[in-house]
Motif scaffolding. Structure first.
Motif, short mmCIF file in Angstrom:
data_model
loop_
_atom_site.label_atom_id
_atom_site.label_comp_id
_atom_site.label_asym_id
_atom_site.label_seq_id
_atom_site.Cartn_x
_atom_site.Cartn_y
_atom_site.Cartn_z
N ALA A 109 21.95 -2.84 -48.39
CA ALA A 109 21.24 -3.15 -49.63
C ALA A 109 20.41 -1.97 -50.11
O ALA A 109 20.25 -1.74 -51.31
N VAL A 110 19.86 -1.21 -49.17
CA VAL A 110 19.08 -0.03 -49.53
C VAL A 110 19.97 0.97 -50.27
O VAL A 110 19.58 1.52 -51.31
N MET A 111 21.17 1.21 -49.72
CA MET A 111 22.09 2.14 -50.37
C MET A 111 22.43 1.67 -51.78
O MET A 111 22.46 2.47 -52.73
N PHE A 132 27.10 6.57 -47.57
CA PHE A 132 27.48 5.66 -46.50
C PHE A 132 26.23 4.91 -46.06
O PHE A 132 25.17 5.52 -45.83
N SER A 133 26.34 3.61 -45.91
CA SER A 133 25.15 2.79 -45.69
C SER A 133 24.42 3.11 -44.39
O SER A 133 23.26 2.76 -44.23
N PHE A 134 25.11 3.79 -43.47
CA PHE A 134 24.47 4.10 -42.18
C PHE A 134 23.68 5.41 -42.22
O PHE A 134 23.10 5.82 -41.22
N ASN A 135 23.64 6.09 -43.35
CA ASN A 135 22.94 7.38 -43.41
C ASN A 135 21.47 7.26 -43.02
O ASN A 135 20.82 6.25 -43.27
N THR A 136 20.95 8.34 -42.46
CA THR A 136 19.55 8.38 -42.05
C THR A 136 18.62 8.04 -43.21
O THR A 136 17.61 7.34 -43.02
N LEU A 137 18.93 8.54 -44.38
CA LEU A 137 18.09 8.30 -45.56
C LEU A 137 17.82 6.82 -45.74
O LEU A 137 16.67 6.41 -45.97
N TYR A 138 18.86 5.99 -45.65
CA TYR A 138 18.70 4.55 -45.89
C TYR A 138 17.92 3.88 -44.75
O TYR A 138 17.20 2.91 -44.99
N LYS A 139 18.05 4.39 -43.56
CA LYS A 139 17.27 3.86 -42.44
C LYS A 139 15.77 4.11 -42.66
O LYS A 139 14.93 3.23 -42.45
N LEU A 140 15.45 5.33 -43.09
CA LEU A 140 14.04 5.66 -43.31
C LEU A 140 13.46 4.87 -44.48
O LEU A 140 12.30 4.42 -44.41
N VAL A 141 14.23 4.68 -45.53
CA VAL A 141 13.75 3.87 -46.65
C VAL A 141 13.55 2.43 -46.20
O VAL A 141 12.55 1.78 -46.55
N TRP A 142 14.48 1.91 -45.41
CA TRP A 142 14.35 0.54 -44.90
C TRP A 142 13.08 0.40 -44.05
O TRP A 142 12.33 -0.57 -44.20
N LEU A 143 12.84 1.35 -43.18
CA LEU A 143 11.64 1.31 -42.35
C LEU A 143 10.38 1.42 -43.20
O LEU A 143 9.39 0.71 -42.96
N LYS A 144 10.41 2.27 -44.21
CA LYS A 144 9.25 2.45 -45.08
C LYS A 144 8.97 1.17 -45.87
O LYS A 144 7.81 0.81 -46.08
N GLU A 145 10.02 0.47 -46.29
CA GLU A 145 9.83 -0.75 -47.07
C GLU A 145 9.41 -1.93 -46.20
O GLU A 145 8.64 -2.79 -46.64
N ASN A 146 9.92 -1.98 -44.96
CA ASN A 146 9.66 -3.13 -44.12
C ASN A 146 8.52 -2.92 -43.12
O ASN A 146 7.88 -3.89 -42.70
N TYR A 147 8.28 -1.68 -42.71
CA TYR A 147 7.20 -1.36 -41.77
C TYR A 147 6.47 -0.11 -42.26
O TYR A 147 6.51 0.94 -41.61
N PRO A 148 5.80 -0.20 -43.41
CA PRO A 148 5.19 0.99 -44.02
C PRO A 148 4.17 1.68 -43.12
O PRO A 148 4.02 2.90 -43.19
#
Length: 472
Positions: A109-111, A132-148
């Motif tokens: 969903a982030v991607m 690609f949904s597994f990219n580091t970029l999307y992981k960091l955005v997910w963490l920032k949105e869910n665990y700021p």
């Protein structure tokens, strides 16, 4: 005098391995144990990696080899692994949140929504890396949105190879080839992109110093040395993303395309020129940093043997030997007597076979699948030639799919150029070891280390020319 070796710690998605490699690139000792992600406690559809489990698997491998390794002088240790995955850590290197696996769907969903931060086209033009949904970029955005609070408190983001290297040396570093998979790096500047970081709201301080492949990170610390059963003080040399070292370890020269054939086929080339703005026009395209400065690795990827696995389960059984399918397909002439297959099962709702008659056999279906995948390879090679600005005169083929001689011949016929098959399955390990040998001062360059290796290739020529085996 003890024989000198490099110890490669290879963390794959399927297996964790410890492999000792001599100066000529030959494996003299190895141990392997299964690797697997685990289900996240937050959601039973999410996947994550346990760093402690991975370290224990390396420990098990090294202990299995303890008697053998004691008879060698280990000149250096290097770590190679899959790309993109990593974790936020504190100042001691402890994980603040588990390592999100590339298999985890949570970042899709982030991607899909990243456009409100930066357009996918601009992201790929800067980073080279495809969406690609597994990219580091999307992981960091997910963490920032869910665990700021974690992103704010974190001392660093460490890719998985750097997490392991930190445990080995105590040093915070970033393997450059891992950074090249993240979609955050400016591939032309070989550093994290200020534009991308600003758009994401991420500070540059999260990413420790970049280290080139072959650069010494530190030395093996006494506590982890004792755990692994190795002497302390061994130099630890940077490697990183397995794909880049597989290209180098396979003997690939500049502008020589390499096809890694497995469940997915990954077609890449070591190129001095790449048109990154062109990449976003082609789904499945990407570009990563090469293991050596001055080169990049533009590439394409698509489902390949995964399609053939589906055909086998559908028309035979999952346990049917591949040679049975190949033998039946060999009785079918080229063109499969009009049976055609659209092989892109992931994105094309019309995928399947055409031209089926009452005389069509299972062999027709399998041959049609092989020919369709070869056709897809041709289109993707033509695209890669545009992106990397080169003309292919032959194709270097590695991986499990290269054992299918019929498929190799079909590829040569479809491409109209020789297929050059390297049977050695350990190209990643060999490539990483070459950089490590350079890193400990045994050679003046990784290329000089590679020159010690005698490669044996099998050639498949277009049409009716015979298969030839050559050593170079």
């Amino acid at each position: 005098m003890k024989q000198e070796v490099i110890l490669v710690l290879d963390c794959g998605a399927t297996n964790v391995r410890a492999i000792a490699v001599d100066r000529q690139g030959k494996i003299v000792s190895r141990a392997s144990t299964a690797n697997a992600s685990e289900i996240a406690t937050e959601n039973n559809t999410w996947h994550q990696w346990s760093l402690e489990d991975i370290l224990q698997r390396f420990t098990d491998c090294c202990q299995t080899l303890s008697d053998e390794l004691s008879s060698y002088l280990i000149r250096g240790i290097t770590v190679t692994t899959f790309g993109v995955d990593g974790a936020l850590v504190d100042e001691h290197g402890a994980l603040l949140y588990p390592i999100i696996s590339w298999k985890c769907p949570r970042t899709a969903a982030v991607m899909n929504n990243i456009g409100h931060m930066m357009t996918p086209q601009r992201l790929q033009a800067i980073s080279g890396v495809g969406a690609f949904s597994f990219n580091t970029l999307y992981k960091l955005v997910w963490l920032k949105e869910n665990y700021p609070h974690l992103a704010e408190q974190a001392h660093a983001w460490l890719f998985i190879s750097s997490l392991i290297n930190h445990r080995l040396t105590g040093e915070f570093t970033t393997d450059i080839t891992m950074a090249g998979t993240s979609q955050i790096l400016d591939i032309h500047q070989r550093d994290f992109s200020p534009e991308i970081l600003q758009a994401l709201g991420l500070p540059r301080r999260l990413f420790p110093r970049l280290v080139e492949a072959g650069e010494q990170i530190g030395t093996l610390q006494s506590d982890i040395a004792s755990r692994l059963g190795l002497p302390a003080g061994i130099p630890v040399i940077s490697a990183g993303h397995d794909t880049q070292f597989a290209l180098f370890g396979a003997g690939a020269q500049e502008n020589e395309p390499v096809l890694s054939s497995g469940t997915w086929e990954i077609l890449m080339v070591r190129s001095a020129q790449v048109n990154t703005p062109l990449l976003s026009q082609y789904p499945g395209s990407t570009c990563e940093l090469d293991s050596q400065p001055g080169l990049t690795n533009p590439g394409m990827q698509w489902l390949a043997s995964g399609v053939l696995e589906w055909v086998r389960k559908l028309l035979w059984t999952a346990e049917t030997p591949w040679q049975t399918l190949i033998d039946e397909a060999c009785t079918v002439p080229a063109g499969a007597e009009g049976v055609k297959m659209q092989s892109d099962l992931l994105t094309n709702q019309n995928a399947g076979w055409q031209g089926v008659t009452l005389t069509t056999t299972r062999g027709h279906f399998y041959r049609a699948a092989l020919e369709a995948l070869a056709g897809q390879l041709k289109l993707n090679l033509q695209t890669l030639e545009k992106i990397g600005q080169f003309n292919a005169t032959e194709l270097l083929l590695v991986g499990g799919g290269s054992r299918n001689a019929l498929w190799n011949q079909i590829k040569a016929d479809r491409l109209g150029i020789p297929i050059k098959v390297l049977d050695d399955a350990e190209t990643t390990v060999a490539g990483a070891a070459m950089f490590a040998w350079f890193g400990v001062g045994e050679f003046t360059s990784p290329k000089q280390a590679r020159a010690q290796v005698r490669y044996q290739y099998r050639y498949f020529y277009p049409q009716t020319e015979p298969e030839i085996t050559e050593e170079v």
